[in-house]
Structures are given as C-alpha cells and as structure tokens.
Design a protein around this motif. Structure first.
Motif, PDB file in Angstrom:
ATOM      1  N   LEU A 259      -7.316  82.571  70.479  1.00  8.80           N
ATOM      2  CA  LEU A 259      -6.224  81.768  69.933  1.00  8.80           C
ATOM      3  C   LEU A 259      -5.911  80.642  70.916  1.00  8.80           C
ATOM      4  O   LEU A 259      -5.390  80.876  72.007  1.00  8.80           O
ATOM      5  CB  LEU A 259      -4.989  82.635  69.703  1.00  8.80           C
ATOM      6  CG  LEU A 259      -3.737  81.926  69.166  1.00  8.80           C
ATOM      7  CD1 LEU A 259      -4.020  81.211  67.851  1.00  8.80           C
ATOM      8  CD2 LEU A 259      -2.583  82.910  69.010  1.00  8.80           C
ATOM      9  N   SER A 260      -6.246  79.430  70.529  1.00  4.45           N
ATOM     10  CA  SER A 260      -6.055  78.271  71.406  1.00  4.45           C
ATOM     11  C   SER A 260      -4.710  77.603  71.130  1.00  4.45           C
ATOM     12  O   SER A 260      -4.282  77.502  69.980  1.00  4.45           O
ATOM     13  CB  SER A 260      -7.180  77.253  71.189  1.00  4.45           C
ATOM     14  OG  SER A 260      -6.941  76.074  71.951  1.00  4.45           O
ATOM     15  N   THR A 261      -4.061  77.149  72.180  1.00  2.00           N
ATOM     16  CA  THR A 261      -2.914  76.267  71.994  1.00  2.00           C
ATOM     17  C   THR A 261      -3.442  74.877  71.635  1.00  2.00           C
ATOM     18  O   THR A 261      -4.600  74.548  71.919  1.00  2.00           O
ATOM     19  CB  THR A 261      -2.049  76.192  73.262  1.00  2.00           C
ATOM     20  OG1 THR A 261      -2.848  75.707  74.347  1.00  2.00           O
ATOM     21  CG2 THR A 261      -1.493  77.559  73.621  1.00  2.00           C
ATOM     22  N   ASP A 262      -2.595  74.072  71.016  1.00  3.25           N
ATOM     23  CA  ASP A 262      -3.047  72.764  70.531  1.00  3.25           C
ATOM     24  C   ASP A 262      -3.618  71.886  71.636  1.00  3.25           C
ATOM     25  O   ASP A 262      -4.667  71.270  71.483  1.00  3.25           O
ATOM     26  CB  ASP A 262      -1.913  72.045  69.790  1.00  3.25           C
ATOM     27  CG  ASP A 262      -0.562  72.176  70.473  1.00  3.25           C
ATOM     28  OD1 ASP A 262      -0.518  72.428  71.698  1.00  3.25           O
ATOM     29  OD2 ASP A 262       0.461  72.040  69.772  1.00  3.25           O
ATOM     30  N   ARG A 263      -2.952  71.854  72.784  1.00  5.52           N
ATOM     31  CA  ARG A 263      -3.385  70.932  73.831  1.00  5.52           C
ATOM     32  C   ARG A 263      -4.665  71.389  74.521  1.00  5.52           C
ATOM     33  O   ARG A 263      -5.356  70.571  75.154  1.00  5.52           O
ATOM     34  CB  ARG A 263      -2.269  70.733  74.858  1.00  5.52           C
ATOM     35  CG  ARG A 263      -2.583  69.640  75.853  1.00  5.52           C
ATOM     36  CD  ARG A 263      -1.376  69.033  76.481  1.00  5.52           C
ATOM     37  NE  ARG A 263      -1.738  67.980  77.412  1.00  5.52           N
ATOM     38  CZ  ARG A 263      -0.868  67.201  78.040  1.00  5.52           C
ATOM     39  NH1 ARG A 263       0.425  67.339  77.820  1.00  5.52           N
ATOM     40  NH2 ARG A 263      -1.270  66.275  78.880  1.00  5.52           N
ATOM     41  N   ASP A 288      -2.976  64.171  67.069  1.00  6.87           N
ATOM     42  CA  ASP A 288      -4.267  63.933  67.729  1.00  6.87           C
ATOM     43  C   ASP A 288      -4.746  65.171  68.486  1.00  6.87           C
ATOM     44  O   ASP A 288      -5.954  65.390  68.628  1.00  6.87           O
ATOM     45  CB  ASP A 288      -4.167  62.754  68.696  1.00  6.87           C
ATOM     46  CG  ASP A 288      -3.953  61.430  67.968  1.00  6.87           C
ATOM     47  OD1 ASP A 288      -4.186  61.388  66.739  1.00  6.87           O
ATOM     48  OD2 ASP A 288      -3.534  60.449  68.615  1.00  6.87           O
ATOM     49  N   TYR A 289      -3.807  65.961  69.010  1.00  3.54           N
ATOM     50  CA  TYR A 289      -4.179  67.165  69.753  1.00  3.54           C
ATOM     51  C   TYR A 289      -4.903  68.177  68.870  1.00  3.54           C
ATOM     52  O   TYR A 289      -5.611  69.045  69.369  1.00  3.54           O
ATOM     53  CB  TYR A 289      -2.945  67.822  70.381  1.00  3.54           C
ATOM     54  CG  TYR A 289      -2.379  67.079  71.558  1.00  3.54           C
ATOM     55  CD1 TYR A 289      -3.087  66.997  72.763  1.00  3.54           C
ATOM     56  CD2 TYR A 289      -1.136  66.460  71.494  1.00  3.54           C
ATOM     57  CE1 TYR A 289      -2.583  66.312  73.851  1.00  3.54           C
ATOM     58  CE2 TYR A 289      -0.609  65.771  72.578  1.00  3.54           C
ATOM     59  CZ  TYR A 289      -1.339  65.701  73.760  1.00  3.54           C
ATOM     60  OH  TYR A 289      -0.827  65.027  74.834  1.00  3.54           O
ATOM     61  N   TYR A 292      -9.701  68.311  66.672  1.00  2.00           N
ATOM     62  CA  TYR A 292     -10.850  69.219  66.756  1.00  2.00           C
ATOM     63  C   TYR A 292     -10.725  70.340  65.721  1.00  2.00           C
ATOM     64  O   TYR A 292     -11.719  70.755  65.110  1.00  2.00           O
ATOM     65  CB  TYR A 292     -10.927  69.797  68.175  1.00  2.00           C
ATOM     66  CG  TYR A 292     -12.166  70.606  68.486  1.00  2.00           C
ATOM     67  CD1 TYR A 292     -13.437  70.130  68.218  1.00  2.00           C
ATOM     68  CD2 TYR A 292     -12.049  71.858  69.094  1.00  2.00           C
ATOM     69  CE1 TYR A 292     -14.569  70.876  68.535  1.00  2.00           C
ATOM     70  CE2 TYR A 292     -13.167  72.614  69.427  1.00  2.00           C
ATOM     71  CZ  TYR A 292     -14.425  72.114  69.133  1.00  2.00           C
ATOM     72  OH  TYR A 292     -15.550  72.850  69.457  1.00  2.00           O
ATOM     73  N   ALA A 293      -9.510  70.801  65.492  1.00  2.00           N
ATOM     74  CA  ALA A 293      -9.276  71.842  64.489  1.00  2.00           C
ATOM     75  C   ALA A 293      -9.480  71.297  63.080  1.00  2.00           C
ATOM     76  O   ALA A 293     -10.107  71.943  62.233  1.00  2.00           O
ATOM     77  CB  ALA A 293      -7.864  72.414  64.643  1.00  2.00           C
ATOM     78  N   PHE A 294      -8.939  70.098  62.830  1.00  2.00           N
ATOM     79  CA  PHE A 294      -9.099  69.502  61.498  1.00  2.00           C
ATOM     80  C   PHE A 294     -10.583  69.269  61.175  1.00  2.00           C
ATOM     81  O   PHE A 294     -11.042  69.570  60.070  1.00  2.00           O
ATOM     82  CB  PHE A 294      -8.350  68.173  61.412  1.00  2.00           C
ATOM     83  CG  PHE A 294      -6.873  68.264  61.700  1.00  2.00           C
ATOM     84  CD1 PHE A 294      -6.158  69.410  61.394  1.00  2.00           C
ATOM     85  CD2 PHE A 294      -6.196  67.197  62.283  1.00  2.00           C
ATOM     86  CE1 PHE A 294      -4.791  69.494  61.659  1.00  2.00           C
ATOM     87  CE2 PHE A 294      -4.839  67.271  62.547  1.00  2.00           C
ATOM     88  CZ  PHE A 294      -4.143  68.415  62.243  1.00  2.00           C
ATOM     89  N   ASP A 295     -11.321  68.735  62.152  1.00  6.63           N
ATOM     90  CA  ASP A 295     -12.726  68.393  61.932  1.00  6.63           C
ATOM     91  C   ASP A 295     -13.593  69.629  61.676  1.00  6.63           C
ATOM     92  O   ASP A 295     -14.603  69.551  60.967  1.00  6.63           O
ATOM     93  CB  ASP A 295     -13.287  67.631  63.137  1.00  6.63           C
ATOM     94  CG  ASP A 295     -12.674  66.243  63.291  1.00  6.63           C
ATOM     95  OD1 ASP A 295     -12.047  65.774  62.317  1.00  6.63           O
ATOM     96  OD2 ASP A 295     -12.804  65.652  64.371  1.00  6.63           O
ATOM     97  N   ASN A 296     -13.196  70.771  62.272  1.00  3.95           N
ATOM     98  CA  ASN A 296     -14.011  71.983  62.174  1.00  3.95           C
ATOM     99  C   ASN A 296     -13.368  73.067  61.309  1.00  3.95           C
ATOM    100  O   ASN A 296     -13.822  74.217  61.312  1.00  3.95           O
ATOM    101  CB  ASN A 296     -14.285  72.537  63.575  1.00  3.95           C
ATOM    102  CG  ASN A 296     -15.203  71.656  64.379  1.00  3.95           C
ATOM    103  OD1 ASN A 296     -16.428  71.736  64.258  1.00  3.95           O
ATOM    104  ND2 ASN A 296     -14.619  70.785  65.200  1.00  3.95           N
ATOM    105  N   ILE A 308       4.936  66.487  60.624  1.00  5.66           N
ATOM    106  CA  ILE A 308       4.483  66.207  59.260  1.00  5.66           C
ATOM    107  C   ILE A 308       3.054  65.690  59.230  1.00  5.66           C
ATOM    108  O   ILE A 308       2.249  66.074  58.370  1.00  5.66           O
ATOM    109  CB  ILE A 308       5.448  65.212  58.588  1.00  5.66           C
ATOM    110  CG1 ILE A 308       6.814  65.878  58.381  1.00  5.66           C
ATOM    111  CG2 ILE A 308       4.891  64.716  57.262  1.00  5.66           C
ATOM    112  CD1 ILE A 308       7.908  64.931  57.903  1.00  5.66           C
ATOM    113  N   ASP A 309       2.683  64.835  60.171  1.00  6.66           N
ATOM    114  CA  ASP A 309       1.340  64.279  60.204  1.00  6.66           C
ATOM    115  C   ASP A 309       0.294  65.385  60.349  1.00  6.66           C
ATOM    116  O   ASP A 309      -0.746  65.378  59.686  1.00  6.66           O
ATOM    117  CB  ASP A 309       1.228  63.275  61.351  1.00  6.66           C
ATOM    118  CG  ASP A 309      -0.037  62.434  61.262  1.00  6.66           C
ATOM    119  OD1 ASP A 309      -0.534  62.226  60.141  1.00  6.66           O
ATOM    120  OD2 ASP A 309      -0.512  61.969  62.320  1.00  6.66           O
ATOM    121  N   SER A 310       0.582  66.377  61.214  1.00  6.20           N
ATOM    122  CA  SER A 310      -0.351  67.492  61.400  1.00  6.20           C
ATOM    123  C   SER A 310      -0.451  68.336  60.138  1.00  6.20           C
ATOM    124  O   SER A 310      -1.548  68.756  59.740  1.00  6.20           O
ATOM    125  CB  SER A 310       0.099  68.362  62.574  1.00  6.20           C
ATOM    126  OG  SER A 310      -0.018  67.661  63.794  1.00  6.20           O
TER     127      SER A 310
END
Length: 594
Positions: A259-263, A288-289, A292-296, A308-310
């Motif tokens: 479980l990774s934190t966002d940063r 932006d942080y 990597y999660a969004f892309d994968n 909201i953006d996230s």
C-alpha cells in the motif's frame, strides 16, 4: 488521628470504578504502603508520603484542606467559554473538588494520576465514589486508560471546541507523560483550528463531488469482505530513506499487500514497482502525485475529501473510506466501515487505519522517516509540502542516534505510538532503516522482512476480481433526494439565523434596561426555541464542521450569562455569528446546487 483502611469504603470505590471503567481496583496491603492519611482539625483527610521511618511529607493543610484547595483554585476558572481541564494528580480528590466547584458547570475534567498505587490507597480509605461516577470527570489511572487519554480529549476538542487548560495539582511534579500529552493535545487542537480556517470548505466541496460521482466506485467495506486475513502489509511512505531500500519491495510483491502513499509513487515508478493500491486523503494535494496510479489503473483508496481533480482522473477506480454521518445517511451500511476515524493528520496514518480495518495483523513501515536525512525531507527531492516549517528539533532515531525532525512529524509519530499501544494485536515492524524511532515498533532491515515473509503467497488480482464496483440506481436516487432535502434545510437555517441575530440585538437592549423583566424572559424563551430549531437541522452540523471558518465563533449549546459583563460578551458574539451564518448557509446552498 490516623484514618485507617475500611472494607466498606474500598468496596464502594471499587464497585464505582468497575461500573464506570470496567477495571477492578485491587485491594492493597495498607501497612506496606508509602502513604498514610490522618484527620485535619476539621475532620477532612490529610495525605502524607512516608519517606522513611522518621521523615514524611504532608500534602494538605492540617487545619482545613478544602479551604486551602479553594484558595488555590481561585482565578483559574474561564468565565466566558467552555473549558476542558487536564489535571495532573488526583491526590485525595480535594483539589479536583475545588476546581469542579469553581469552573463553569459545562467544564470537563481529565485527571491523570501518575501513581496507580496512590489511587489504590486512596480508594481504601477515602470515599471518592462520587468523583469516580461523575460524568464530567474522566480518570486515567492505569496504562490502558492513559494510552487512550489523548484520543478521548481530542474527541472532546473536535465535538465541543473548548479551551483546554493543563493544571498540575500541588505537590506533584511535572510528569513527563502528562507534559507530552498536553503538548500533543495542544498540537492537535491547533491543527484542527487551522484546518477549519483554511481547508474546511474545500474539504466539503470534495465530499460533495464524491457524493455526486460515486457511481462505479467501491467502499472499503466491500474490500474488507474479501481481503485475506493472514497477509502482511507494507505502508510505503515517501521519506528520504526509501531511496536506499526501495528495490527490496520488488521481492515482497506477491507476498505482502503493498500500500503506497500518494507521494511515494514517483519513487516506485523510477524503480518500476507497481503497488497493490495507493492511498490519498488530502483535499489540497495535487493530482500529479497520483499520475502513476491513473496510468496503470492502480486502485486508489481514498477519503471522500480527496481533491476533486484526483477523483475525476481516477475514473471510478476508487475505494472510499473515512465516512462521517453524511455518507452513512446517503449510502447506508456499505459506507459505515471506518467512520469517524482519526488518521493522525497524515496519509501514512490513514494507511495504518485502513489496514487495521481490513484486519491486517502485521504492518511494515517503509520510508516512514518522520525526520530529515542529509537535509532531504522526502525521497522525491521536491520541496513541496514544507513551506513555513522551521521548528526543527532533535529526537532519538531508530539506531539510537539523534535525528532532526519537526513538531509536525512528531505529531505523526505520536499517532503511531498511540495506535501501537491501543492495538497490541497488530505487530508493527519499522523497516525504514532510518528516521525517528517509533516506540512500540520492531526495528528491522527491509531485507530481513523480505526473508520473513517469502513463503507467503498473495495475488491481489484474485482479490479484486471478487469485487463489484458501483452503487445501484435505487441507492443513487435515495442519495439525490436526501441532498435535495439538505438544500431546503439550508434555506431554513438562513431564515432562522436572521431571526436569531435580531433576538440577540433585542436581548442586548433589554439587558441594559432591566435584565429581570418579563419581556427579557419572553425574549430568552423565544431565542431558546429558535436555537432548538436550528440544532434540529442536520445541515447546521455540516456548517459548523466545515463551512464556518472560525470554530471558536460558534456559540455554545448552553449560553452562560451569569452577570451583565458576561451577558454582553456572549450576546454580542452570538449576534455577530448569526449575522454571518445567514450568508454562510446561502453560500453552502449554492455550492450544493452546483
């Protein structure tokens, strides 16, 4: 005259303490105690500490202990605001009684007694059952109670917004645990006030977005139902030590839940490590942080107040937790797991809470420095997140040497220490290999942890396949109707606030003329009825929790007006508050309609 042990008094105190706290106070051998009690001239108990056979220290007046205690208590009371007192030392109870009789009737008392043996001796000789059973007095005698003291006081601060005052009973030294507790509570109170002032409204906007775009997402309760109960988990934080052992995490993939934190994601990306999930809880942190999660398509475990953006960019690949009363009303039991939780003010604390809710019994910390390393505060080397923080101090590191940290990081460390003490069934291993020492954790190298769990087998894909994302149309329609009702309530609150503002003005005028007039009584009754109507509306709670920017401007539920000066202050502050609430309610209404 010596006051001797009494079976009757002991049993009365014992039964009271067990009824209130569920703990049995043991019987003691009075003859072997270092304490003794004699009668004062007025018959009250006087406590002595027996240093040796010929020397003892007296802790109360031999003439009138109650009068002495009342004189000591004078001037400490807070007349115009609710107060919570954190008291170091019960003694015979006489000083606590003096404070209790001096402060306002809505004051709460949190009493820390450093020596449980003194408490047990007092229970054998002095009837303090009324103090034990008093609902405004909370006693912290034994370790299990003391470990929960900070959380209990913090909850009081969140719910009631009191001024918090620390007081040391005469003849007690400044106990280290008590001093640290006061500092932690102070930091938590300041953090809460700063959050309300600068971030509260945006946090609510994020929650509103989640409520209206939750289709296709999950609740943490859904994951908890299928999560294996024998798998260890790693909280991957973004501390500077992560750069030194990050590659070891590759060996843990498939053997532990990562479980990774966002940063920390950017560091994992550099080393081509895909965590099993990422956690993010901040309404302010850049999306932006999480790229990597969004892309994968890595699932994001998040608070409803994730920015909201996230939430938008995650495209429904979200697992929500951190529900409060509003989410529970909107979405029912599925949203209830993890409600009203303390995350310690940081995303790694949120990760710990999530893993606890999932039933994980072994938690490994990686990158959890909570301290500088070679001048760096995060593994990514980005300066973001440390603006205005200049309160560096030295504390013990994992290797026993001093490390440089900040008061903010100490607040985070203290959270983990409290959680470890409160949850002894969860083993915490600190495999950061650097940073501040977290009391109660087992310090190991990450390579040792890898070897420890190499026989465990775990496929996160098999877990996620069991999940059905989304809420049904019926639940979505129910939530929509509830929100519509809340919007109507805000219109009513604005109207009530205008009437209350006028009522305060009228009372101020009447108080100057004749505070005991029939007209004054009638207006007070009218204001009381208006306030009851206001408190009955759920949206008033939402306004107080998120939208009102100064938490200390909110009038108390019971408005104390014991004299002309106090009445003037209370009514003027209430008039200003209700005047502002007119527009606050309307602005929240407009935000919800959008």
């Amino acid at each position: 005259m010596q006051i001797n042990y009494s079976d009757e008094i002991y049993e009365k105190n014992r039964d009271a303490f067990q009824a209130r706290y569920g703990i049995l106070v043991p019987q003691i051998d009075v003859g072997r105690s270092k304490y003794s009690i004699e009668e004062a001239k007025n018959g009250e108990p006087v406590l002595y500490v027996n240093v040796d056979a010929s020397h003892r220290i007296r802790l109360n007046s031999i003439y009138n202990p109650s009068y002495e205690a009342l004189e000591w208590a004078k001037g400490r009371e807070k007349q115009q605001r609710r107060t919570s007192v954190i008291l170091c030392g019960l003694s015979t109870g006489v000083y606590l009684r003096a404070l209790f009789n001096t402060f306002r009737a809505d004051t709460s008392f949190y009493v820390f007694e450093p020596d449980e043996k003194l408490f047990e001796y007092i229970c054998s000789s002095i009837d303090i059952s009324d103090l034990i059973l008093n609902k405004r007095i909370y006693l912290f005698i034994y370790d299990d109670q003391k470990n929960r003291m900070i959380d209990i006081v913090h909850n009081d601060v969140i719910c009631n917004r009191p001024e918090v005052v620390g007081i040391i009973t005469p003849f007690y030294s400044n106990d280290e645990f008590f001093s640290n507790a006061c500092e932690q509570i102070g930091r938590l109170s300041v953090a809460l006030r700063n959050f309300k002032k600068t971030r509260g409204r945006n946090a609510l906007r994020c929650r509103l977005y989640a409520w209206n775009h939750i289709e296709g997402s999950l609740f943490l309760s859904d994951l908890a139902k299928v999560f294996p109960d024998d798998i260890p988990a790693v909280i991957i934080s973004a501390g500077p030590s992560l750069n030194g052992n990050v590659d070891e995490l590759k060996k843990l993939k498939g053997h532990a839940f990562l479980l990774s934190t966002d940063r920390a994601l950017s560091t994992l990306k550099e080393h081509e490590i895909l965590p099993d999930a990422v956690i993010s809880v901040d309404a302010e942190k850049s999306a932006d942080y999480l790229k990597y999660a969004f892309d994968n398509k890595i699932p994001v475990i998040c608070s409803y107040q994730l920015n909201i953006d996230s939430q938008r960019k995650a495209k429904g690949n979200l697992i929500y937790f951190d529900a409060i009363s509003y989410e529970k009303k909107l979405f029912g039991d599925r949203a209830s797991l993890g409600s009203g939780i303390d995350m310690g003010g940081n995303v790694a604390g949120g990760a710990y809470v999530v893993l606890k809710l999932l039933g994980v019994k072994k938690i490994i910390f990686a990158g959890q420095d909570l301290a500088y390393k070679d001048g760096k505060h995060h593994a990514d080397g980005i300066e973001d997140g440390m603006d205005g923080i200049e309160d560096s101090i030295e504390v013990e590191g994992v290797d026993g040497k001093k490390v440089l940290t900040t008061k903010m990081w100490l607040k985070y460390r203290d959270f983990f220490v409290r959680q470890i003490k409160q949850n002894p069934e969860i083993e915490c291993i600190d495999a950061t290999e650097g940073g501040a020492f977290i009391e109660g954790s087992k310090v190991m190298a990450l390579s040792e942890v890898t070897n420890l769990f190499k026989e465990k087998q775990f496929r996160i894909e098999d877990v996620y396949k069991q999940l059905n994302f989304g809420i049904n149309d019926e639940l979505a329609e129910k939530a929509k109707n509830i929100i519509s009702g809340w919007i109507s309530d805000l219109e009513e609150i604005s109207d009530l606030s205008g009437k209350l503002e006028k009522s305060c003005k009228t009372l101020l005028r009447l108080y100057k003329v004749n505070p005991n007039s029939e007209e004054m009584v009638e207006e007070l009754d009218r204001m009381d009825a208006l306030r009851k109507s206001l408190y009955s509306l759920e949206m008033n709670n939402m306004l107080e929790e998120f939208w009102v920017e100064d938490m200390y401007s909110i009038p108390p539920k019971v408005m104390y007006m014991q004299n002309a000066s106090e009445a003037k202050t209370v009514l003027e502050e209430a008039e200003e508050y209700y005047g502002n609430l007119i527009n606050d309610a309307l602005s929240l209404k407009e935000t919800m309609q959008k």
